[in-house]
Motif scaffolding. Structure first.
Motif, PDB file in Angstrom:
ATOM      1  N   SER A  47     -25.031 -52.668  25.944  1.00 36.94           N
ATOM      2  CA  SER A  47     -26.271 -52.076  26.443  1.00 36.94           C
ATOM      3  C   SER A  47     -27.441 -53.038  26.262  1.00 36.94           C
ATOM      4  O   SER A  47     -28.264 -53.208  27.173  1.00 36.94           O
ATOM      5  CB  SER A  47     -26.545 -50.765  25.702  1.00 36.94           C
ATOM      6  OG  SER A  47     -27.790 -50.238  26.079  1.00 36.94           O
ATOM      7  N   MET A  48     -27.498 -53.685  25.122  1.00 39.01           N
ATOM      8  CA  MET A  48     -28.578 -54.649  24.874  1.00 39.01           C
ATOM      9  C   MET A  48     -28.482 -55.847  25.816  1.00 39.01           C
ATOM     10  O   MET A  48     -29.501 -56.335  26.307  1.00 39.01           O
ATOM     11  CB  MET A  48     -28.545 -55.118  23.416  1.00 39.01           C
ATOM     12  CG  MET A  48     -28.888 -54.035  22.415  1.00 39.01           C
ATOM     13  SD  MET A  48     -30.548 -53.377  22.616  1.00 39.01           S
ATOM     14  CE  MET A  48     -31.514 -54.785  22.122  1.00 39.01           C
ATOM     15  N   VAL A  49     -27.277 -56.321  26.075  1.00 39.41           N
ATOM     16  CA  VAL A  49     -27.096 -57.443  26.997  1.00 39.41           C
ATOM     17  C   VAL A  49     -27.581 -57.053  28.394  1.00 39.41           C
ATOM     18  O   VAL A  49     -28.292 -57.814  29.050  1.00 39.41           O
ATOM     19  CB  VAL A  49     -25.618 -57.909  27.023  1.00 39.41           C
ATOM     20  CG1 VAL A  49     -25.353 -58.837  28.187  1.00 39.41           C
ATOM     21  CG2 VAL A  49     -25.246 -58.576  25.709  1.00 39.41           C
ATOM     22  N   GLN A  50     -27.224 -55.850  28.827  1.00 37.18           N
ATOM     23  CA  GLN A  50     -27.665 -55.388  30.143  1.00 37.18           C
ATOM     24  C   GLN A  50     -29.186 -55.277  30.206  1.00 37.18           C
ATOM     25  O   GLN A  50     -29.813 -55.662  31.208  1.00 37.18           O
ATOM     26  CB  GLN A  50     -27.025 -54.045  30.484  1.00 37.18           C
ATOM     27  CG  GLN A  50     -25.543 -54.144  30.766  1.00 37.18           C
ATOM     28  CD  GLN A  50     -24.897 -52.783  30.952  1.00 37.18           C
ATOM     29  OE1 GLN A  50     -25.498 -51.744  30.689  1.00 37.18           O
ATOM     30  NE2 GLN A  50     -23.637 -52.785  31.388  1.00 37.18           N
ATOM     31  N   ARG A  51     -29.783 -54.773  29.146  1.00 34.08           N
ATOM     32  CA  ARG A  51     -31.244 -54.646  29.113  1.00 34.08           C
ATOM     33  C   ARG A  51     -31.908 -56.020  29.134  1.00 34.08           C
ATOM     34  O   ARG A  51     -32.914 -56.216  29.811  1.00 34.08           O
ATOM     35  CB  ARG A  51     -31.681 -53.858  27.880  1.00 34.08           C
ATOM     36  CG  ARG A  51     -31.302 -52.380  27.962  1.00 34.08           C
ATOM     37  CD  ARG A  51     -31.661 -51.626  26.723  1.00 34.08           C
ATOM     38  NE  ARG A  51     -33.105 -51.561  26.569  1.00 34.08           N
ATOM     39  CZ  ARG A  51     -33.712 -51.107  25.483  1.00 34.08           C
ATOM     40  NH1 ARG A  51     -32.996 -50.675  24.451  1.00 34.08           N
ATOM     41  NH2 ARG A  51     -35.019 -51.078  25.404  1.00 34.08           N
ATOM     42  N   MET A  52     -31.358 -56.956  28.395  1.00 34.36           N
ATOM     43  CA  MET A  52     -31.912 -58.315  28.381  1.00 34.36           C
ATOM     44  C   MET A  52     -31.801 -58.957  29.765  1.00 34.36           C
ATOM     45  O   MET A  52     -32.742 -59.617  30.226  1.00 34.36           O
ATOM     46  CB  MET A  52     -31.194 -59.181  27.338  1.00 34.36           C
ATOM     47  CG  MET A  52     -31.500 -58.814  25.910  1.00 34.36           C
ATOM     48  SD  MET A  52     -33.221 -59.070  25.484  1.00 34.36           S
ATOM     49  CE  MET A  52     -33.317 -60.844  25.578  1.00 34.36           C
ATOM     50  N   GLU A  53     -30.659 -58.769  30.426  1.00 32.42           N
ATOM     51  CA  GLU A  53     -30.492 -59.326  31.769  1.00 32.42           C
ATOM     52  C   GLU A  53     -31.494 -58.706  32.738  1.00 32.42           C
ATOM     53  O   GLU A  53     -32.078 -59.407  33.568  1.00 32.42           O
ATOM     54  CB  GLU A  53     -29.060 -59.108  32.253  1.00 32.42           C
ATOM     55  CG  GLU A  53     -28.043 -59.991  31.539  1.00 32.42           C
ATOM     56  CD  GLU A  53     -26.600 -59.649  31.888  1.00 32.42           C
ATOM     57  OE1 GLU A  53     -26.360 -58.614  32.542  1.00 32.42           O
ATOM     58  OE2 GLU A  53     -25.714 -60.428  31.496  1.00 32.42           O
ATOM     59  N   ALA A  54     -31.700 -57.393  32.609  1.00 33.26           N
ATOM     60  CA  ALA A  54     -32.669 -56.719  33.484  1.00 33.26           C
ATOM     61  C   ALA A  54     -34.074 -57.244  33.219  1.00 33.26           C
ATOM     62  O   ALA A  54     -34.841 -57.489  34.160  1.00 33.26           O
ATOM     63  CB  ALA A  54     -32.604 -55.207  33.267  1.00 33.26           C
ATOM     64  N   LEU A  55     -34.417 -57.429  31.955  1.00 30.06           N
ATOM     65  CA  LEU A  55     -35.739 -57.976  31.624  1.00 30.06           C
ATOM     66  C   LEU A  55     -35.903 -59.398  32.125  1.00 30.06           C
ATOM     67  O   LEU A  55     -36.983 -59.779  32.592  1.00 30.06           O
ATOM     68  CB  LEU A  55     -35.977 -57.912  30.113  1.00 30.06           C
ATOM     69  CG  LEU A  55     -36.213 -56.516  29.537  1.00 30.06           C
ATOM     70  CD1 LEU A  55     -36.235 -56.567  28.015  1.00 30.06           C
ATOM     71  CD2 LEU A  55     -37.505 -55.929  30.076  1.00 30.06           C
ATOM     72  N   GLN A  56     -34.849 -60.185  32.056  1.00 28.04           N
ATOM     73  CA  GLN A  56     -34.909 -61.556  32.568  1.00 28.04           C
ATOM     74  C   GLN A  56     -35.105 -61.557  34.075  1.00 28.04           C
ATOM     75  O   GLN A  56     -35.855 -62.382  34.611  1.00 28.04           O
ATOM     76  CB  GLN A  56     -33.645 -62.328  32.187  1.00 28.04           C
ATOM     77  CG  GLN A  56     -33.591 -62.695  30.719  1.00 28.04           C
ATOM     78  CD  GLN A  56     -32.265 -63.331  30.319  1.00 28.04           C
ATOM     79  OE1 GLN A  56     -31.270 -63.222  31.022  1.00 28.04           O
ATOM     80  NE2 GLN A  56     -32.259 -63.989  29.168  1.00 28.04           N
ATOM     81  N   ASP A  57     -34.426 -60.624  34.756  1.00 23.96           N
ATOM     82  CA  ASP A  57     -34.590 -60.524  36.209  1.00 23.96           C
ATOM     83  C   ASP A  57     -36.023 -60.150  36.556  1.00 23.96           C
ATOM     84  O   ASP A  57     -36.630 -60.733  37.464  1.00 23.96           O
ATOM     85  CB  ASP A  57     -33.620 -59.491  36.794  1.00 23.96           C
ATOM     86  CG  ASP A  57     -32.172 -59.939  36.736  1.00 23.96           C
ATOM     87  OD1 ASP A  57     -31.929 -61.157  36.521  1.00 23.96           O
ATOM     88  OD2 ASP A  57     -31.276 -59.079  36.881  1.00 23.96           O
ATOM     89  N   VAL A  58     -36.587 -59.185  35.834  1.00 23.56           N
ATOM     90  CA  VAL A  58     -37.967 -58.763  36.081  1.00 23.56           C
ATOM     91  C   VAL A  58     -38.915 -59.916  35.782  1.00 23.56           C
ATOM     92  O   VAL A  58     -39.855 -60.176  36.542  1.00 23.56           O
ATOM     93  CB  VAL A  58     -38.317 -57.519  35.229  1.00 23.56           C
ATOM     94  CG1 VAL A  58     -39.808 -57.246  35.246  1.00 23.56           C
ATOM     95  CG2 VAL A  58     -37.539 -56.317  35.718  1.00 23.56           C
ATOM     96  N   ALA A  59     -38.676 -60.632  34.705  1.00 26.30           N
ATOM     97  CA  ALA A  59     -39.532 -61.762  34.344  1.00 26.30           C
ATOM     98  C   ALA A  59     -39.436 -62.863  35.393  1.00 26.30           C
ATOM     99  O   ALA A  59     -40.446 -63.488  35.739  1.00 26.30           O
ATOM    100  CB  ALA A  59     -39.145 -62.302  32.974  1.00 26.30           C
ATOM    101  N   ALA A  60     -38.236 -63.101  35.916  1.00 29.02           N
ATOM    102  CA  ALA A  60     -38.059 -64.134  36.940  1.00 29.02           C
ATOM    103  C   ALA A  60     -38.793 -63.750  38.222  1.00 29.02           C
ATOM    104  O   ALA A  60     -39.410 -64.594  38.874  1.00 29.02           O
ATOM    105  CB  ALA A  60     -36.579 -64.352  37.226  1.00 29.02           C
TER     106      ALA A  60
END
Length: 73
Positions: A47-60
């Motif tokens: 779950s944390m990995v998915q959240r981090m990936e989503a945050l990275q996508d939003v940041a990108a």
């Protein structure tokens, strides 16, 4: 060997077997508890990995729009 010695040895073996069975049951319960904890931690990690990936996508996405010049330039 007389029958008393054989009986004593048999009782000792029965006692050791009972102890081994008790220890085996305790270890089995501990392994079961640890596996449940591992499963819970694995789900939390995923779950944390998915959240981090989503945050990275939003940041990108946000980085790209900040570097662009507004349309009136």
């Amino acid at each position: 060997m007389n029958s008393d010695t054989i009986e004593q040895r048999f009782e000792q073996l029965e006692e050791k077997l009972a102890y081994q069975e008790m220890t085996n049951a305790e270890l089995s319960e501990e392994i079961f508890r640890q596996q449940k904890e591992i499963d819970t931690l694995t789900l939390a990690h995923q779950s944390m990995v998915q959240r981090m990936e989503a945050l990275q996508d939003v940041a990108a996405e946000g980085d790209g729009s900040q570097n662009e010049k507004p349309p009136h330039y």
